[in-house]
Design a protein around this motif. Structure first.
Motif, PDB file in Angstrom:
ATOM      1  N   SER A  33      40.433 -42.058  20.581  1.00 14.54           N
ATOM      2  CA  SER A  33      39.833 -41.658  19.307  1.00 14.54           C
ATOM      3  C   SER A  33      39.881 -42.780  18.272  1.00 14.54           C
ATOM      4  O   SER A  33      39.413 -42.603  17.149  1.00 14.54           O
ATOM      5  CB  SER A  33      40.557 -40.423  18.745  1.00 14.54           C
ATOM      6  OG  SER A  33      41.909 -40.719  18.462  1.00 14.54           O
ATOM      7  N   SER A 112      32.964 -47.450  22.463  1.00 16.43           N
ATOM      8  CA  SER A 112      33.373 -46.086  22.784  1.00 16.43           C
ATOM      9  C   SER A 112      34.389 -45.558  21.781  1.00 16.43           C
ATOM     10  O   SER A 112      35.244 -46.295  21.300  1.00 16.43           O
ATOM     11  CB  SER A 112      33.976 -46.037  24.188  1.00 16.43           C
ATOM     12  OG  SER A 112      33.079 -46.544  25.141  1.00 16.43           O
ATOM     13  N   GLU A 114      36.121 -41.349  20.907  1.00 17.63           N
ATOM     14  CA  GLU A 114      36.012 -39.897  21.011  1.00 17.63           C
ATOM     15  C   GLU A 114      36.361 -39.256  19.673  1.00 17.63           C
ATOM     16  O   GLU A 114      37.187 -39.774  18.925  1.00 17.63           O
ATOM     17  CB  GLU A 114      36.961 -39.372  22.096  1.00 17.63           C
ATOM     18  CG  GLU A 114      36.603 -39.815  23.495  1.00 17.63           C
ATOM     19  CD  GLU A 114      37.551 -39.265  24.551  1.00 17.63           C
ATOM     20  OE1 GLU A 114      38.507 -38.552  24.167  1.00 17.63           O
ATOM     21  OE2 GLU A 114      37.351 -39.565  25.735  1.00 17.63           O
ATOM     22  N   THR A 118      32.945 -34.797  20.652  1.00 19.80           N
ATOM     23  CA  THR A 118      32.788 -35.250  22.034  1.00 19.80           C
ATOM     24  C   THR A 118      32.967 -34.070  22.982  1.00 19.80           C
ATOM     25  O   THR A 118      33.999 -33.389  22.927  1.00 19.80           O
ATOM     26  CB  THR A 118      33.826 -36.338  22.382  1.00 19.80           C
ATOM     27  OG1 THR A 118      33.705 -37.428  21.455  1.00 19.80           O
ATOM     28  CG2 THR A 118      33.615 -36.847  23.799  1.00 19.80           C
ATOM     29  N   ARG A 123      35.133 -36.315  27.824  1.00 17.63           N
ATOM     30  CA  ARG A 123      36.352 -36.940  27.322  1.00 17.63           C
ATOM     31  C   ARG A 123      37.120 -37.651  28.435  1.00 17.63           C
ATOM     32  O   ARG A 123      37.140 -37.199  29.579  1.00 17.63           O
ATOM     33  CB  ARG A 123      37.258 -35.893  26.672  1.00 17.63           C
ATOM     34  CG  ARG A 123      36.689 -35.295  25.403  1.00 17.63           C
ATOM     35  CD  ARG A 123      37.572 -34.182  24.875  1.00 17.63           C
ATOM     36  NE  ARG A 123      36.998 -33.584  23.693  1.00 17.63           N
ATOM     37  CZ  ARG A 123      37.354 -33.898  22.449  1.00 17.63           C
ATOM     38  NH1 ARG A 123      38.283 -34.816  22.258  1.00 17.63           N
ATOM     39  NH2 ARG A 123      36.785 -33.315  21.419  1.00 17.63           N
TER      40      ARG A 123
END
Length: 201
Positions: A33, A112, A114, A118, A123
């Motif tokens: 994240s 990238s 998340e 997402t 994930r």
């Protein structure tokens, strides 16, 4: 999964003879994240011991981190920093839980990240790895100041810190080895752009 626990994984590296001729294990891991392309500023988390303002060894670590982050385009900011930097020196052997992950540089290069939007099926999963860290470990953690979650950890284990100025040399070299794992330049830095409006030290 919340990133309040230690995140660890990666490769190995042999440091110089200043680490008392011991083989140091230098590794890192990261949160999926993490918004790594967004971060531009940082501030240190301060506390007792190595993190205190009065610790000579702590000052050596902070100076080494500050130097490295400046090279990568980051600015020290007293107000609303993007990242909080924390570090700790653990003595003796320790058992950590790390995670098997793809190469960090590749992850960042792909852009990238998340978030809550997402889809679950898209994930990445975290595959735990049990690690034994020996003879002292310097751990550096980068925390997203907005989410208050750890987004990157780097560490060098097998670090024995002698007394006096030599100990400062050992810690500075350990910091450089740790940040060799963090190949992230701020957006626009390499093209000569510089973010404005930061309160530098």
């Amino acid at each position: 999964m919340k990133w309040t626990s230690t995140l660890l994984a990666g490769g190995t590296l042999l440091l110089s003879g200043c680490l008392l001729s011991q083989e140091a294990r230098v590794e890192s891991d990261y949160s999926y994240s993490g918004q790594f392309r967004r971060y531009r500023s940082y501030e240190f988390v301060r506390g007792e011991g190595l993190n205190s303002d009065t610790s000579r060894l702590g000052a050596a670590v902070r100076d080494a981190i500050r130097t490295r982050l400046k090279v990568q385009g980051y600015h020290l900011a007293r107000r609303r920093p993007d990242l909080l930097v924390n570090f700790h020196l653990f003595e003796g052997d320790m058992r950590f839980r790390g995670y098997q992950q793809e190469d960090f540089t590749k992850w960042v290069a792909n852009g990238s990240a998340e978030d809550e939007d997402t889809p679950r099926e898209a994930r990445k999963g975290y595959q735990p790895v049990r690690l034994l860290l020996s003879e002292g470990t310097l751990l550096v953690t980068l925390i997203d100041n907005r989410s208050h979650r750890a987004i990157w950890n780097g560490y060098a284990s097998g670090v024995s810190v002698p007394a006096g100025p030599r100990g400062e040399v050992v810690l500075r070299r350990s910091v450089r080895s740790i940040f060799d794992q963090y190949h992230v330049f701020t957006a626009g830095y390499l093209s000569g752009q510089s973010p404005a409006g930061l309160d530098e030290d």
